[in-house]
Scaffold this active site. Structure first.
Site, PDB file in Angstrom:
ATOM      1  N   HIS A  76       0.844  -1.190   0.000  1.00 28.96           N
ATOM      2  CA  HIS A  76       0.000   0.000   0.000  1.00 28.96           C
ATOM      3  C   HIS A  76       0.879   1.238   0.000  1.00 28.96           C
ATOM      4  CE1 HIS A  76       0.785   0.692   4.186  1.00 28.96           C
ATOM      5  NE2 HIS A  76       0.155  -0.399   4.593  1.00 28.96           N
ATOM      6  N   HIS A  98       4.057   1.359   2.253  1.00 32.38           N
ATOM      7  CA  HIS A  98       5.214   0.608   1.745  1.00 32.38           C
ATOM      8  C   HIS A  98       5.827   1.351   0.560  1.00 32.38           C
ATOM      9  CE1 HIS A  98       2.428  -2.853   3.026  1.00 32.38           C
ATOM     10  NE2 HIS A  98       3.268  -2.644   4.009  1.00 32.38           N
ATOM     11  N   CYS A 103       1.687 -10.609  20.682  1.00 34.44           N
ATOM     12  CA  CYS A 103       0.785 -10.078  19.649  1.00 34.44           C
ATOM     13  C   CYS A 103       1.194 -10.662  18.308  1.00 34.44           C
ATOM     14  CB  CYS A 103       0.847  -8.550  19.603  1.00 34.44           C
ATOM     15  SG  CYS A 103      -0.068  -7.900  18.186  1.00 34.44           S
ATOM     16  N   CYS A 140       2.145  -8.056  15.557  1.00 33.96           N
ATOM     17  CA  CYS A 140       3.499  -7.479  15.659  1.00 33.96           C
ATOM     18  C   CYS A 140       4.562  -8.557  15.647  1.00 33.96           C
ATOM     19  CB  CYS A 140       3.669  -6.694  16.953  1.00 33.96           C
ATOM     20  SG  CYS A 140       2.600  -5.298  17.114  1.00 33.96           S
ATOM     21  N   CYS A 187      -2.519  -4.529  22.621  1.00 35.13           N
ATOM     22  CA  CYS A 187      -1.335  -4.157  21.859  1.00 35.13           C
ATOM     23  C   CYS A 187      -1.528  -2.739  21.319  1.00 35.13           C
ATOM     24  CB  CYS A 187      -1.147  -5.126  20.696  1.00 35.13           C
ATOM     25  SG  CYS A 187      -0.212  -4.403  19.353  1.00 35.13           S
ATOM     26  N   HIS A 189      -2.092  -2.809  17.337  1.00 33.07           N
ATOM     27  CA  HIS A 189      -3.226  -3.496  16.719  1.00 33.07           C
ATOM     28  C   HIS A 189      -4.515  -3.417  17.531  1.00 33.07           C
ATOM     29  CE1 HIS A 189       0.288  -5.219  14.669  1.00 33.07           C
ATOM     30  NE2 HIS A 189      -0.518  -5.238  13.631  1.00 33.07           N
ATOM     31  N   LYS A 224      -5.302   6.402  10.608  1.00 33.05           N
ATOM     32  CA  LYS A 224      -4.410   5.390  10.081  1.00 33.05           C
ATOM     33  C   LYS A 224      -5.170   4.536   9.068  1.00 33.05           C
ATOM     34  CE  LYS A 224      -1.474   1.933  12.038  1.00 33.05           C
ATOM     35  NZ  LYS A 224      -0.974   1.249  13.199  1.00 33.05           N
ATOM     36  N   LYS A 236      -7.514  -2.048   6.878  1.00 33.85           N
ATOM     37  CA  LYS A 236      -8.445  -2.808   6.038  1.00 33.85           C
ATOM     38  C   LYS A 236      -9.871  -2.629   6.512  1.00 33.85           C
ATOM     39  CE  LYS A 236      -5.944  -6.694   4.212  1.00 33.85           C
ATOM     40  NZ  LYS A 236      -5.601  -8.064   4.523  1.00 33.85           N
TER      41      LYS A 236
HETATM   42  N1  MSP Z   1       8.515  -7.104   8.101  1.00 34.72           N
HETATM   43  C1  MSP Z   1       8.597  -5.986   8.970  1.00 34.72           C
HETATM   44  C2  MSP Z   1       9.870  -5.216   8.752  1.00 34.72           C
HETATM   45  C3  MSP Z   1      11.117  -6.027   8.923  1.00 34.72           C
HETATM   46  S1  MSP Z   1      12.536  -5.103   8.550  1.00 34.72           S
HETATM   47  C4  MSP Z   1      13.785  -6.026   9.067  1.00 34.72           C
HETATM   48  C5  MSP Z   1       7.407  -5.050   8.723  1.00 34.72           C
HETATM   49  N2  MSP Z   1       6.780  -5.156   7.572  1.00 34.72           N
HETATM   50  S2  MSP Z   1       5.477  -4.360   7.142  1.00 34.72           S
HETATM   51  O1  MSP Z   1       5.196  -4.799   5.814  1.00 34.72           O
HETATM   52  O2  MSP Z   1       4.444  -4.549   8.091  1.00 34.72           O
HETATM   53  O3  MSP Z   1       5.767  -2.842   7.207  1.00 34.72           O
HETATM   54  C6  MSP Z   1       6.806  -2.302   6.522  1.00 34.72           C
HETATM   55  C7  MSP Z   1       6.865  -0.807   6.650  1.00 34.72           C
HETATM   56  O4  MSP Z   1       5.711  -0.161   6.131  1.00 34.72           O
HETATM   57  C8  MSP Z   1       7.057  -0.310   8.058  1.00 34.72           C
HETATM   58  O5  MSP Z   1       8.178   0.532   8.041  1.00 34.72           O
HETATM   59  C9  MSP Z   1       5.825   0.490   8.332  1.00 34.72           C
HETATM   60  O6  MSP Z   1       6.089   1.584   9.138  1.00 34.72           O
HETATM   61  C10 MSP Z   1       5.463   0.956   6.945  1.00 34.72           C
HETATM   62  N3  MSP Z   1       4.091   1.392   6.911  1.00 34.72           N
HETATM   63  C11 MSP Z   1       2.980   0.639   7.058  1.00 34.72           C
HETATM   64  N4  MSP Z   1       1.895   1.478   7.005  1.00 34.72           N
HETATM   65  C12 MSP Z   1       2.300   2.761   6.855  1.00 34.72           C
HETATM   66  C13 MSP Z   1       1.657   3.996   6.623  1.00 34.72           C
HETATM   67  N5  MSP Z   1       0.358   4.147   6.655  1.00 34.72           N
HETATM   68  N6  MSP Z   1       2.439   5.069   6.346  1.00 34.72           N
HETATM   69  C14 MSP Z   1       3.791   4.970   6.230  1.00 34.72           C
HETATM   70  N7  MSP Z   1       4.403   3.823   6.429  1.00 34.72           N
HETATM   71  C15 MSP Z   1       3.721   2.746   6.968  1.00 34.72           C
HETATM   72  O7  MSP Z   1       7.104  -4.270   9.594  1.00 34.72           O
END
Ligand code: MSP
Length: 626
Positions: free
Chosen positions: A20, A23, A128, A131, A145, A148, A298, A301
């Protein structure tokens, strides 16, 4: 000392979901930084990838009814495709299910176990699944948590532990002595705050009976590695740790780990202590950015407000999306994503300021100079100003890039572009071509050279459009591309298509966004529609087979009403009799479990607390509330 290499990473993303906008943001940010550092003459390694082990992935695979590896192989395509589409030029894409990664993780585990850095013990804690980590009671908010908002499970079992606690003092000192290690400042303080409490050892194993999808511990076949311990190591396994010393020594330590603010503890506490135990230097900077919010909330889903980056890119173009994300977020702070903001920003910066300048200059040169870059004659004061500012622009922009203030870097370029537009207004080359063709040529040369330098500086953000623009402008190969004067007079300026067509926000969408804004407030007349009255509870009884419901008979003046309320867990029928409550009296009757409810009572509730609203002093039933 500054070396000539730049190693930047993104988090590796869980494959249980599709990418999304959050990411996409981190990945675009890393890509933009990588491209800037390349432009600054550094050798760059940009790493991204996917985190494929752990409970979340196992559960997602189970839900899809497939083997976890098959699930990962399928899901990883979404990430690779998205990054390709968004013009992400990573140097390596790591997957934690690659054999070499698994082997090196096991090697590290064995070494730490042999050194006594890992030991067996018993553990009980709140886990959790979202997380993939244990929480202490202190860290939970209302027993839930904090990320979540669900109650984690309490789990007790034999496990293996990494002696993280013994590095607490060392880590505190390291963070204090290295102000750039954790950025921005707010996150650094947050970590130092966290470290004021005693640090526990880190549970780094999961029994296979509970979770099979992970890297097996080399010293105990009944366990797999905790997913974060496995995942964090990607930053070193991907650049050759344990396999290719030359490569590893070239790239490690990383210059930037870019992360979101929700994964600060794992990166700023677990990871540095792991590296210390292994005997490796720490990354230079861990930079945590804020959240992309949608209407101040935030994305999730359940709220169905997830912004899909590819939808935006399809609609407005990849470069426009990249531009918006980098321009709009002050790194470190949260930012709001809204399509109307997007369109406003696009139209003002890219269509009006940049796009207009391009088409003005190109059209005038095409019409009046046979599409050849005019030669500059003597320059006046106005020209000297544009030239001087253009000459300084790269340095100013790169300084901002070094500090990761990319939004400000963009603003510097855009205000320069605006100044060239003003310069054109002052000089009016469209009139000059009829009166003084030599001066007109000088003006167009100066404006084009300023535009060209701006395009070079915006190219890391908008590689496709700025690349296209730059390939139409002839330059000398003896000069740095970002230096004033590389533009070659007398050479052909190629024709280019319109770079940024103006867009209109779909009216439907705009209306929806406005409605949502309106929904924040209500009009007094809306409030007046709700008829609130006092009512007295005359009778109360439990509803059969529904342990949350009570059936109440209340009096509203001389009238009797039947209400069904979900308060059985908080009040026994007896304690309610005689209480004066507040009733919404004009609610359409509804059937709840087959029983008609003729109104709704008011209660304040949060988490597992609930209290009925009653009146301060006695008052007759049926009294209106205004
Ligand atoms: N797999 C772990 C990271 C391991 S690194 C050794 C993880 N993955 S994640 O897919 O859940 O999230 C990855 C990144 O996306 C995180 O840095 C998280 O902060 C970022 N984001 C998820 N939602 C977000 C927003 N709404 N806005 C900005 N970034 C956010 O965590």
């Amino acid at each position: 000392m500054k070396d000539n290499k730049f190693y930047v990473t993104t988090p590796i993303y869980y494959v249980n979901d599709k990418p999304h906008i959050g990411h996409a943001y981190t990945t675009i940010l890393a890509d933009v930084l990588a491209r800037y550092h390349e432009a600054m003459g550094e050798e760059v390694f940009f790493l991204t990838g996917t985190d494929e082990h752990g409970q979340k992935v196992q559960q997602a695979a189970e839900a899809a009814g497939v083997d976890p590896q098959v699930h990962c192989d399928k899901m990883v395509i979404h990430f690779k495709k998205a990054w390709e589409k968004l013009n992400i030029k990573y140097d390596y894409f790591i997957r934690t299910t690659y054999d070499f990664h698994k082997e090196v993780v096991q090697k590290v585990l064995q070494e730490l176990y042999d050194k006594g850095e890992i030991y067996a013990g018993e553990y009980g804690g709140y886990y959790c699944v979202g997380c993939e980590r244990f929480y202490t009671t202190k860290e939970l908010v209302d027993g839930k948590c904090p990320q979540h908002l669900v109650k984690p499970e309490f789990i007790k079992e034999k496990n293996y532990f990494f002696r993280m606690s013994k590095y607490q003092e060392w880590l505190i000192n390291y963070i204090r002595e290295n102000p750039d290690f954790i950025r921005p400042e707010t996150r650094r303080n947050e970590v130092l705050g966290f470290l004021r409490n005693p640090l526990d050892d880190l549970c780094i194993s999961r029994p296979k009976s509970r979770l099979a999808w992970g890297i097996e511990l080399p010293f105990d076949k009944n366990y797999v590695t905790y997913v974060w311990f496995d995942a964090l190591l990607n930053y070193i396994t991907a650049v050759g740790y344990g396999r290719d010393d030359m490569k590893f020594n070239k790239w490690w330590p990383a210059d930037y780990h870019l992360i979101g603010k929700d994964i600060v503890t794992t990166h700023c506490v677990y990871w540095p202590t792991m590296l210390k135990a292994i005997g490796l230097p720490l990354p230079k900077t861990i930079f945590a950015h804020g959240w992309w919010l949608v209407e101040e909330t935030k994305m999730s889903k359940s709220l169905r407000n997830i912004v899909k980056p590819l939808d935006m890119a399809d609609k407005y173009g990849v470069d426009a999306l990249r531009y918006f994300l980098i321009r709009e977020m002050v790194p470190g702070q949260d930012a709001n994503f809204s399509e109307s903001l997007f369109v406003t920003r696009y139209n003002s910066d890219l269509v009006n300021d940049l796009g207009n300048l391009v088409s003005r200059i190109f059209t005038l040169i095409e019409k009046n100079f046979e599409s050849r870059v005019p030669s500059p004659a003597e320059m006046g004061k106005e020209e000297a100003k544009v030239r001087e500012n253009g000459g300084q622009l790269p340095k100013l922009v790169y300084e901002k890039v070094e500090k990761l203030r990319l939004n400000e870097a963009i603003e510097i370029v855009l205000s320069y572009i605006r100044s060239i537009n003003r310069y054109m207004e002052v000089r009016q080359p469209w009139h000059l071509v009829k009166e003084d063709i030599s001066l007109a040529g000088t003006v167009l040369y100066v404006a084009l050279e300023g535009l060209r330098i701006s395009a070079v500086l915006l190219r890391p953000i908008m590689p496709e459009k700025m690349g296209r623009l730059l390939s139409a402008i002839p330059v000398s190969s003896d000069k740095r591309e970002d230096a004033w004067g590389a533009l070659l007079p007398g050479n052909a300026l190629k024709k280019i298509e319109h770079l940024f067509p103006r867009v209109k926000l779909e009216v439907k969408k705009k209306k929806k966004e406005e409605e949502k804004m309106d929904a924040k407030y209500i009009d007094i007349n809306d409030f007046k529609k709700i008829k609130l009255v006092t009512a007295r509870i005359e009778e109360a009884e439990k509803v059969e087979n529904a342990n949350k419901l009570l059936k109440l008979i209340v009096s509203v003046g001389s009238e009797k009403r039947q209400i069904v309320a979900g308060i059985a867990e908080y009040y026994s029928p007896d304690e309610l009799i005689g209480k004066t409550i507040i009733l919404v009296s004009n609610l359409k009757p509804a059937k709840i479990r087959g029983i008609e409810s003729q109104g709704m009572l008011l209660a304040a509730s949060a988490g597992d607390k609930l209290t009925l609203l009653t009146t301060f002093e006695d008052i007759e039933t049926g009294t209106p509330i205004s």
